[in-house]
Enzyme design. Structure first.
Site, short mmCIF file in Angstrom:
data_model
loop_
_atom_site.label_atom_id
_atom_site.label_comp_id
_atom_site.label_asym_id
_atom_site.label_seq_id
_atom_site.Cartn_x
_atom_site.Cartn_y
_atom_site.Cartn_z
NE ARG A 83 42.72 49.45 32.30
CZ ARG A 83 41.41 49.61 32.45
NH1 ARG A 83 40.57 48.82 31.82
NH2 ARG A 83 40.94 50.53 33.26
CE1 TYR B 163 48.14 53.49 29.30
CE2 TYR B 163 46.73 51.56 29.48
CZ TYR B 163 47.24 52.73 30.02
OH TYR B 163 46.86 53.12 31.27
N GLY B 164 50.43 50.33 28.49
CA GLY B 164 50.66 49.51 29.69
C GLY B 164 49.63 48.43 29.97
N GLY B 165 48.39 48.83 30.22
CA GLY B 165 47.36 47.87 30.61
C GLY B 165 47.07 46.84 29.53
CE LYS C 217 45.13 47.88 35.70
NZ LYS C 217 44.59 48.28 36.99
CG HIS D 122 41.47 47.20 40.15
ND1 HIS D 122 40.62 48.07 39.51
CD2 HIS D 122 42.71 47.62 39.87
CE1 HIS D 122 41.33 48.99 38.87
NE2 HIS D 122 42.60 48.75 39.08
CB SER E 278 41.37 52.55 35.98
OG SER E 278 41.74 51.20 36.02
CB ALA E 279 41.77 57.35 36.57
CB CYS E 280 38.50 56.06 41.11
SG CYS E 280 37.48 56.26 39.65
N GLY E 281 41.75 56.96 42.48
CA GLY E 281 42.41 57.29 43.73
C GLY E 281 43.15 56.18 44.47
CE LYS E 282 43.47 50.84 41.44
NZ LYS E 282 42.63 51.69 40.58
CG ASP F 14 46.55 48.68 39.75
OD1 ASP F 14 45.58 49.44 39.82
OD2 ASP F 14 46.76 47.97 38.75
NE ARG G 127 47.65 55.31 33.74
CZ ARG G 127 46.85 54.68 34.60
NH1 ARG G 127 47.32 54.16 35.70
NH2 ARG G 127 45.55 54.61 34.37
NE ARG H 183 37.43 59.86 39.03
CZ ARG H 183 38.21 60.92 39.21
NH1 ARG H 183 37.71 62.12 39.16
NH2 ARG H 183 39.49 60.77 39.43
P1 GDP Z 1 44.20 55.01 40.48
O1 GDP Z 1 44.21 54.84 38.99
O2 GDP Z 1 42.98 54.36 41.10
O3 GDP Z 1 45.46 54.59 41.13
O4 GDP Z 1 43.98 56.57 40.76
P2 GDP Z 1 45.01 57.71 41.22
O5 GDP Z 1 45.36 57.60 42.66
O6 GDP Z 1 46.14 57.76 40.27
O7 GDP Z 1 44.11 59.01 41.04
C1 GDP Z 1 43.49 59.32 39.82
C2 GDP Z 1 43.03 60.74 39.81
O8 GDP Z 1 42.16 60.98 40.90
C3 GDP Z 1 44.18 61.72 39.94
O9 GDP Z 1 43.98 62.79 39.04
C4 GDP Z 1 44.07 62.20 41.37
O10 GDP Z 1 44.53 63.51 41.52
C5 GDP Z 1 42.58 62.08 41.67
N1 GDP Z 1 42.35 61.80 43.11
C6 GDP Z 1 42.93 60.83 43.85
N2 GDP Z 1 42.53 60.90 45.15
C7 GDP Z 1 41.66 61.93 45.22
C8 GDP Z 1 40.90 62.50 46.30
O11 GDP Z 1 40.95 62.09 47.46
N3 GDP Z 1 40.11 63.56 45.97
C9 GDP Z 1 40.02 64.05 44.70
N4 GDP Z 1 39.22 65.08 44.47
N5 GDP Z 1 40.75 63.55 43.66
C10 GDP Z 1 41.55 62.50 43.92
P1 PGA Z 2 44.95 51.97 37.14
O1 PGA Z 2 45.46 50.94 36.05
O2 PGA Z 2 44.37 53.15 36.43
O3 PGA Z 2 43.92 51.18 37.86
O4 PGA Z 2 46.12 52.39 37.99
C1 PGA Z 2 46.27 51.06 34.96
C2 PGA Z 2 45.64 50.80 33.61
O5 PGA Z 2 44.62 51.42 33.30
O6 PGA Z 2 46.18 49.99 32.85
MN MN Z 3 46.99 53.66 40.05
#
Ligand code: GDP
Ligand code: PGA
Ligand code: MN
Length: 622
Positions: free
Chosen positions: A91, A236-238, A245, A265, A287-291, A312, A404, A435
């Site tokens: 994004r 790109y997706g987003g 989004k 979100h 985004s990328a924090c574990g959802k 998401d 992705r 994070r």
């Molecule tokens: P989203 O974009 O919020 O859906 O995030 P994701 O679930 O795809 O996770 C993004 C990154 O965070 C990935 O590289 C995961 O491996 C990492 N991650 C997710 N959950 C955890 C956790 O509980 N602990 C740690 N250390 N990393 C995590």
């Molecule tokens: P996400 O969203 O990382 O919250 O899953 C996708 C995006 O960045 O478009």
């Molecule tokens: Mn996600």
């Protein structure tokens, strides 16, 4: 000169007869499609049916054009790998605009330009931008087609990659268009969001296309009053799957403000205890924090079960019984690939194993499967996301950090049956999280809704590869919605406070703040995360049911070490204490940052959030 522009008659490939001549009886859609075609000058118009024949036709064309590589049918049936242009991988927040009529309605956290000015700029860009290409018309609905008020949209795009991805991510196609026509014919005032997308790369006569067309000039634009979306220059997706989004968060958040609900979100999960007690949890992480990982969690504690409803986005409305009900408006997962493996997210692995998926910017193994950093069975050789030879000794990553997988939610082995209920599920707990290497404990419970809103409004997280720009920089990301609030964030906080005031507090979800990412002195994660996060979910449920102990700290209720189920957990008591610690000095250092953050919003910041901050300062002795 419109004489050379295509008409919708007789120009629709793979359709014939009456359907081709009159693809829709919906006058509003037809005239918008014609208007866009006159501006963008595509060679052909394709009304998307969403059926399997169309998927086959488009994926074959994408293979032929070099955008897609077909994966090994035995390993990943009916699945494809796309390699994007290396500059079009995430994004683009600096190119994302909320074009409200009044600048103050975009607020201090969004880019803004006057709608007329933006339209003039983008109309110039769109003029002739689909030359040499097919214009696809994608009727879609976010959420259920059977909802009381179905949330329709029509995306026009010149990217077949977008069409194929939209089929995975949203309910789309002829059945949606038919329903819109029916409601229109019945005189119902049904709203639909026009969403225009172009990769911004017209082709001259005879010009050979590139595998991933895009443009250095990018605009991702929302017009909140008109409820319209214009996107240009990115595939790109987003930036390009406009139902996600752009609609389900930015535009929907504006609708939600006006109509008294919440577009967030958030993942949605169903948690069942060994005694069979069910709780529904929603969680907002940037985004990328574990959802996605939390949504599909495999609990490590015996007898507990997690089922997925969404990973998401959550749309939440107060039901007749006063509880907050959530639906997932999406139809697929668009998940971060690196780090996903049999241990961290086995349910995502099962989902993609069933095929029917699109992978973007991961590595291709020599046997035609996909691979990325963190997956088991590191191959001796692969083709990297940049199309280069890759071996475990390579300096470069095999896969982009924001690569992705795009896969149908119906393939998830732990999909909760309630996913199909248009009424949604009543939420018991809302989690905010981010994070943070320091300061934020593993979990803290808010004292009440307003305090929970304060936690959400001050949420902070280190930036990730999901958006372009520096990675690892701490920023405030309120409710994990910083890039997605479609209006003034101060007004958005006020909307949250109002939801708390207007409803019965006892029936609203309880609010918690979690951090799986705190580090020890050596930089390692203090908490093992992933499946072990079920221990935190268990504590949360026990808090709601009045069973678990907590220590009252300046920032909220934090588990006592004894109250958290750590049986079988490979973790020293010192590490656990460090994960749970509320360090007064660290928190004092947060205060000036929160003050600076709040000051941005001037008069629009609800006064009660300043009161919450004063309370926190007093409790910290700051
Ligand atoms: P989203 O974009 O919020 O859906 O995030 P994701 O679930 O795809 O996770 C993004 C990154 O965070 C990935 O590289 C995961 O491996 C990492 N991650 C997710 N959950 C955890 C956790 O509980 N602990 C740690 N250390 N990393 C995590
Ligand atoms: P996400 O969203 O990382 O919250 O899953 C996708 C995006 O960045 O478009
Ligand atoms: Mn996600």
């Amino acid at each position: 000169d419109t004489s050379t522009s295509p008409t919708t008659e007789g120009t629709i490939p793979s359709q014939s007869g009456a359907a081709a001549a009159a693809p829709t009886s919906h006058p509003g859609i037809l005239s918008w499609v014609q208007e866009v075609a006159e501006l963008t000058q595509p060679d052909r118009i394709h009304w998307c049916t969403g059926d399997d024949a169309e998927w086959t036709e488009l994926t074959e064309a994408l293979v032929a054009s070099g955008t897609f590589t077909r994966l090994n049918e035995e390993k990943k049936p009916n699945s494809f790998l796309a390699q994007s242009d290396p500059t079009d991988v995430a994004r683009v927040e600096d190119r994302t605009f909320i074009c409200s009529v009044d600048e103050k309605d975009a607020g201090p956290t969004n880019n803004w330009m006057a709608p007329d000015e933006m339209k003039a700029v983008m109309t110039d860009l769109y003029r002739g931008c689909m030359k040499g290409r097919t214009m696809y018309v994608v009727p879609f609905v976010m959420g259920h087609l059977e909802a009381d008020q179905p949330m329709f949209g029509v995306e026009i795009t010149d990217s077949a990659y977008v069409v194929v991805s939209m089929k995975v991510m949203a309910r789309m196609g002829s059945h949606v268009l038919r329903r819109m026509e029916e409601l229109d014919a019945a005189g119902d005032d049904v709203h639909w969001v026009p969403a225009l997308h172009s990769v911004g790369k017209p082709l001259a006569e005879g010009e050979q296309d590139v595998a991933w067309p895009c443009n250095d000039t990018k605009y991702i634009v929302q017009f909140p009053e008109e409820r319209a979306i214009w996107s240009y220059g990115s595939g790109y997706g987003g930036n390009a799957l406009l139902g996600k989004k752009c609609y389900a968060l930015r535009i929907a958040s504006v609708m939600a403000r006006d109509e008294g609900w919440l577009a967030e979100h958030m993942l949605i999960l169903k948690l069942t205890s060994p005694e069979g007690v069910v709780k529904y949890v929603a969680a907002a992480f940037p985004s990328a924090c574990g959802k996605t990982n939390l949504a599909m969690l495999e609990p490590t504690i015996p007898g507990w079960k997690v089922e997925t409803l969404g990973d998401d986005i959550a749309w939440m409305k107060i039901g007749d019984d006063g509880r907050l009900y959530a639906v997932n408006p999406e139809f697929g997962f668009f998940g971060v690939a690196p780090g996903t493996n049999e241990l961290t997210n086995p349910n995502a692995m099962r989902t993609i194993d069933l095929g029917n998926s699109v992978f973007t910017n991961v590595a291709l193994t020599d046997d035609g499967d996909i691979w990325w950093e963190g997956m088991e069975n590191t191959p001796a050789h692969a083709r990297s996301w940049k199309g280069q030879d890759w071996t475990p000794d390579s300096e470069e990553l095999s896969s982009h950090p924001n690569s992705r997988y795009c896969t149908p939610i119906k393939q998830c082995p732990i999909l909760a049956p309630e996913y199909d209920d248009p009424q949604g599920v009543p939420i018991d707990a809302i989690l905010f999280g981010g994070r943070r290497k320091t300061t934020i404990p593993l979990v803290a419970e808010a004292r009440d809704w307003t305090h929970g809103t304060f936690m959400g409004a001050t949420l902070s997280s280190e930036t990730t590869a999901a958006a372009t720009g520096a990675v690892g920089v701490v920023r405030r990301d309120p409710m994990a919605m910083l890039p997605f609030i479609g209006y003034n964030a101060g007004d958005y906080f006020n909307h949250w406070i109002t939801v708390g005031k207007d409803n019965d507090a006892a029936k609203l979800p309880r609010i918690f703040y979690v951090n799986w990412f705190r580090r020890d002195e050596d930089g390692g994660f203090l908490w093992p995360g992933f499946g072990e996060n079920s221990r935190v979910l268990k504590w949360i449920v026990e808090r709601i049911d009045g069973q678990a102990e907590a220590a009252e700290t300046p920032i909220g209720h934090v588990p006592t070490p004894e109250s958290l189920d750590v049986e079988g957990l490979d973790m020293t008591p010192e590490a656990l204490a460090a994960a749970l610690e509320v360090d007064v000095e660290e928190w004092k250092a947060e205060i000036p940052q929160i003050v600076e953050w709040f000051e941005k919003f001037g008069d629009t910041l609800p006064a009660v959030l300043w009161t919450e901050l004063d309370g926190l300062k007093a409790r910290l002795g700051a």
